[in-house]
Write a protein that holds these residues in place. Sequence first.
Motif, PDB file in Angstrom:
ATOM      1  N   MET A 228      -1.838  10.527  -0.181  1.00 39.24           N
ATOM      2  CA  MET A 228      -2.263   9.039  -0.077  1.00 39.24           C
ATOM      3  C   MET A 228      -1.258   8.257  -0.930  1.00 39.24           C
ATOM      4  O   MET A 228      -1.053   8.498  -1.981  1.00 39.24           O
ATOM      5  CB  MET A 228      -3.586   8.925  -0.455  1.00 39.24           C
ATOM      6  N   ASN A 229      -1.050   7.214  -0.247  1.00 35.79           N
ATOM      7  CA  ASN A 229      -0.114   6.149  -1.142  1.00 35.79           C
ATOM      8  C   ASN A 229      -0.540   4.890  -0.690  1.00 35.79           C
ATOM      9  O   ASN A 229      -0.733   4.623   0.271  1.00 35.79           O
ATOM     10  CB  ASN A 229       1.422   6.567  -0.777  1.00 35.79           C
ATOM     11  N   ILE A 230      -0.584   3.845  -1.771  1.00 36.75           N
ATOM     12  CA  ILE A 230      -0.866   2.368  -1.475  1.00 36.75           C
ATOM     13  C   ILE A 230      -0.071   1.604  -1.880  1.00 36.75           C
ATOM     14  O   ILE A 230       0.414   1.572  -3.139  1.00 36.75           O
ATOM     15  CB  ILE A 230      -2.335   2.097  -1.998  1.00 36.75           C
ATOM     16  N   ASP A 231       0.387   0.701  -1.036  1.00 33.32           N
ATOM     17  CA  ASP A 231       1.635  -0.048  -1.508  1.00 33.32           C
ATOM     18  C   ASP A 231       0.824  -1.626  -1.395  1.00 33.32           C
ATOM     19  O   ASP A 231       0.276  -2.173  -0.600  1.00 33.32           O
ATOM     20  CB  ASP A 231       2.832  -0.149  -0.378  1.00 33.32           C
ATOM     21  N   GLN A 232       1.243  -2.383  -2.544  1.00 34.90           N
ATOM     22  CA  GLN A 232       1.082  -3.841  -2.550  1.00 34.90           C
ATOM     23  C   GLN A 232       1.847  -4.869  -2.276  1.00 34.90           C
ATOM     24  O   GLN A 232       3.323  -4.632  -2.565  1.00 34.90           O
ATOM     25  CB  GLN A 232       0.574  -4.125  -4.153  1.00 34.90           C
ATOM     26  N   ASN A 233       1.446  -5.808  -1.050  1.00 41.35           N
ATOM     27  CA  ASN A 233       2.347  -6.646  -0.729  1.00 41.35           C
ATOM     28  C   ASN A 233       1.707  -8.108  -1.275  1.00 41.35           C
ATOM     29  O   ASN A 233       0.825  -8.227  -1.846  1.00 41.35           O
ATOM     30  CB  ASN A 233       2.557  -6.604   1.016  1.00 41.35           C
ATOM     31  N   ASP A 234       2.382  -9.093  -0.738  1.00 39.08           N
ATOM     32  CA  ASP A 234       2.146 -10.484  -1.438  1.00 39.08           C
ATOM     33  C   ASP A 234       0.389 -10.534  -0.957  1.00 39.08           C
ATOM     34  O   ASP A 234      -0.363 -11.217  -1.723  1.00 39.08           O
ATOM     35  CB  ASP A 234       2.686 -11.593  -0.534  1.00 39.08           C
ATOM     36  N   GLU A 235      -0.163 -10.389   0.245  1.00 40.33           N
ATOM     37  CA  GLU A 235      -1.621 -10.488   0.271  1.00 40.33           C
ATOM     38  C   GLU A 235      -2.300  -9.212   1.100  1.00 40.33           C
ATOM     39  O   GLU A 235      -3.218  -9.442   1.595  1.00 40.33           O
ATOM     40  CB  GLU A 235      -1.697 -11.886   1.265  1.00 40.33           C
ATOM     41  N   THR A 236      -1.660  -8.281   0.904  1.00 44.21           N
ATOM     42  CA  THR A 236      -2.497  -7.087   1.371  1.00 44.21           C
ATOM     43  C   THR A 236      -2.099  -5.839   0.428  1.00 44.21           C
ATOM     44  O   THR A 236      -0.925  -5.821  -0.497  1.00 44.21           O
ATOM     45  CB  THR A 236      -1.974  -6.493   2.783  1.00 44.21           C
ATOM     46  N   PHE A 237      -3.031  -5.005   0.493  1.00 42.49           N
ATOM     47  CA  PHE A 237      -2.687  -3.444   0.023  1.00 42.49           C
ATOM     48  C   PHE A 237      -2.744  -2.428   1.282  1.00 42.49           C
ATOM     49  O   PHE A 237      -3.629  -2.516   1.919  1.00 42.49           O
ATOM     50  CB  PHE A 237      -3.822  -3.121  -0.904  1.00 42.49           C
ATOM     51  N   ASP A 238      -1.523  -1.843   1.537  1.00 43.09           N
ATOM     52  CA  ASP A 238      -1.459  -1.044   2.733  1.00 43.09           C
ATOM     53  C   ASP A 238      -1.547   0.332   2.236  1.00 43.09           C
ATOM     54  O   ASP A 238      -0.894   0.926   1.299  1.00 43.09           O
ATOM     55  CB  ASP A 238       0.012  -1.140   3.146  1.00 43.09           C
ATOM     56  N   LEU A 239      -2.351   1.149   2.962  1.00 40.00           N
ATOM     57  CA  LEU A 239      -2.724   2.574   2.610  1.00 40.00           C
ATOM     58  C   LEU A 239      -1.876   3.527   3.548  1.00 40.00           C
ATOM     59  O   LEU A 239      -1.977   3.276   4.865  1.00 40.00           O
ATOM     60  CB  LEU A 239      -4.342   2.788   2.623  1.00 40.00           C
ATOM     61  N   PHE A 240      -1.345   4.381   3.120  1.00 37.69           N
ATOM     62  CA  PHE A 240      -0.564   5.563   3.885  1.00 37.69           C
ATOM     63  C   PHE A 240      -1.142   6.873   3.495  1.00 37.69           C
ATOM     64  O   PHE A 240      -1.296   7.200   2.427  1.00 37.69           O
ATOM     65  CB  PHE A 240       0.754   5.396   3.795  1.00 37.69           C
ATOM     66  N   TYR A 241      -1.494   7.449   4.707  1.00 33.97           N
ATOM     67  CA  TYR A 241      -2.094   8.832   4.396  1.00 33.97           C
ATOM     68  C   TYR A 241      -1.122   9.997   5.466  1.00 33.97           C
ATOM     69  O   TYR A 241      -1.081   9.628   6.682  1.00 33.97           O
ATOM     70  CB  TYR A 241      -3.535   9.004   5.196  1.00 33.97           C
ATOM     71  N   ASP A 242      -0.589  10.778   4.723  1.00 30.66           N
ATOM     72  CA  ASP A 242       0.242  11.649   5.496  1.00 30.66           C
ATOM     73  C   ASP A 242       1.361  10.936   6.158  1.00 30.66           C
ATOM     74  O   ASP A 242       1.707  11.301   7.193  1.00 30.66           O
ATOM     75  CB  ASP A 242      -0.238  12.585   6.382  1.00 30.66           C
ATOM     76  N   ALA A 243       1.952  10.028   5.289  1.00 34.29           N
ATOM     77  CA  ALA A 243       3.213   9.146   5.738  1.00 34.29           C
ATOM     78  C   ALA A 243       2.799   8.093   6.807  1.00 34.29           C
ATOM     79  O   ALA A 243       3.674   7.444   7.416  1.00 34.29           O
ATOM     80  CB  ALA A 243       4.350   9.739   5.788  1.00 34.29           C
TER      81      ALA A 243
ATOM     82  N   PHE B  87      -8.690   7.991  10.603  1.00 34.71           N
ATOM     83  CA  PHE B  87      -8.600   8.463   9.026  1.00 34.71           C
ATOM     84  C   PHE B  87     -10.117   8.193   8.414  1.00 34.71           C
ATOM     85  O   PHE B  87     -10.202   8.126   7.268  1.00 34.71           O
ATOM     86  CB  PHE B  87      -7.610   7.431   8.477  1.00 34.71           C
ATOM     87  N   GLY B  88     -11.207   7.744   8.969  1.00 35.47           N
ATOM     88  CA  GLY B  88     -12.466   7.815   8.767  1.00 35.47           C
ATOM     89  C   GLY B  88     -12.982   8.864   7.844  1.00 35.47           C
ATOM     90  O   GLY B  88     -12.516  10.052   8.212  1.00 35.47           O
ATOM     91  N   ARG B  89     -14.074   8.650   7.183  1.00 31.26           N
ATOM     92  CA  ARG B  89     -14.873   9.495   6.372  1.00 31.26           C
ATOM     93  C   ARG B  89     -13.969  10.276   5.505  1.00 31.26           C
ATOM     94  O   ARG B  89     -14.278  11.443   5.025  1.00 31.26           O
ATOM     95  CB  ARG B  89     -15.548  10.553   7.403  1.00 31.26           C
ATOM     96  N   LYS B  90     -12.956   9.842   4.943  1.00 34.32           N
ATOM     97  CA  LYS B  90     -12.191  10.123   3.747  1.00 34.32           C
ATOM     98  C   LYS B  90     -12.244   9.699   2.509  1.00 34.32           C
ATOM     99  O   LYS B  90     -11.489  10.034   1.697  1.00 34.32           O
ATOM    100  CB  LYS B  90     -10.625  10.591   4.253  1.00 34.32           C
ATOM    101  N   GLY B  91     -13.081   8.589   2.681  1.00 30.07           N
ATOM    102  CA  GLY B  91     -13.286   7.693   1.301  1.00 30.07           C
ATOM    103  C   GLY B  91     -11.826   6.698   1.235  1.00 30.07           C
ATOM    104  O   GLY B  91     -11.930   6.201   0.029  1.00 30.07           O
TER     105      GLY B  91
END
Length: 89
Positions: A1-16, A43-47
């Motif tokens: 899991m990786n979370i990138d911060q942009n100007d007005e969003t946090f984007d979450l990536f799971y398995d790329a 991707f639900g139910r993974k927290g």
Amino acid sequence: MNIDQNDETFDLFYDAEKAGFLEYNKNKEGVLEITHTEVAEEFGRKGLGMELVKVAVEDAKKNNLKIHSLCPYAKKMIEKTPEFKDLLV
């Protein structure tokens, strides 16, 4: 899991793959306003939604901001987490 911060969003990536995001804005009164949180159904139910909320709270703490959540999910998660709810306005 990786979370990138942009100007007005946090984007979450799971398995790329982009799995979700949290939209926010920072106003001039020192408030981080969370407007929407979304995680793709597959991707639900993974927290992952809570992981997005945690990143937003950490960002608010780091920048000495309070939080106003227009997003019902984020508001509920913040209210039920004792170490987060003191940031709500």
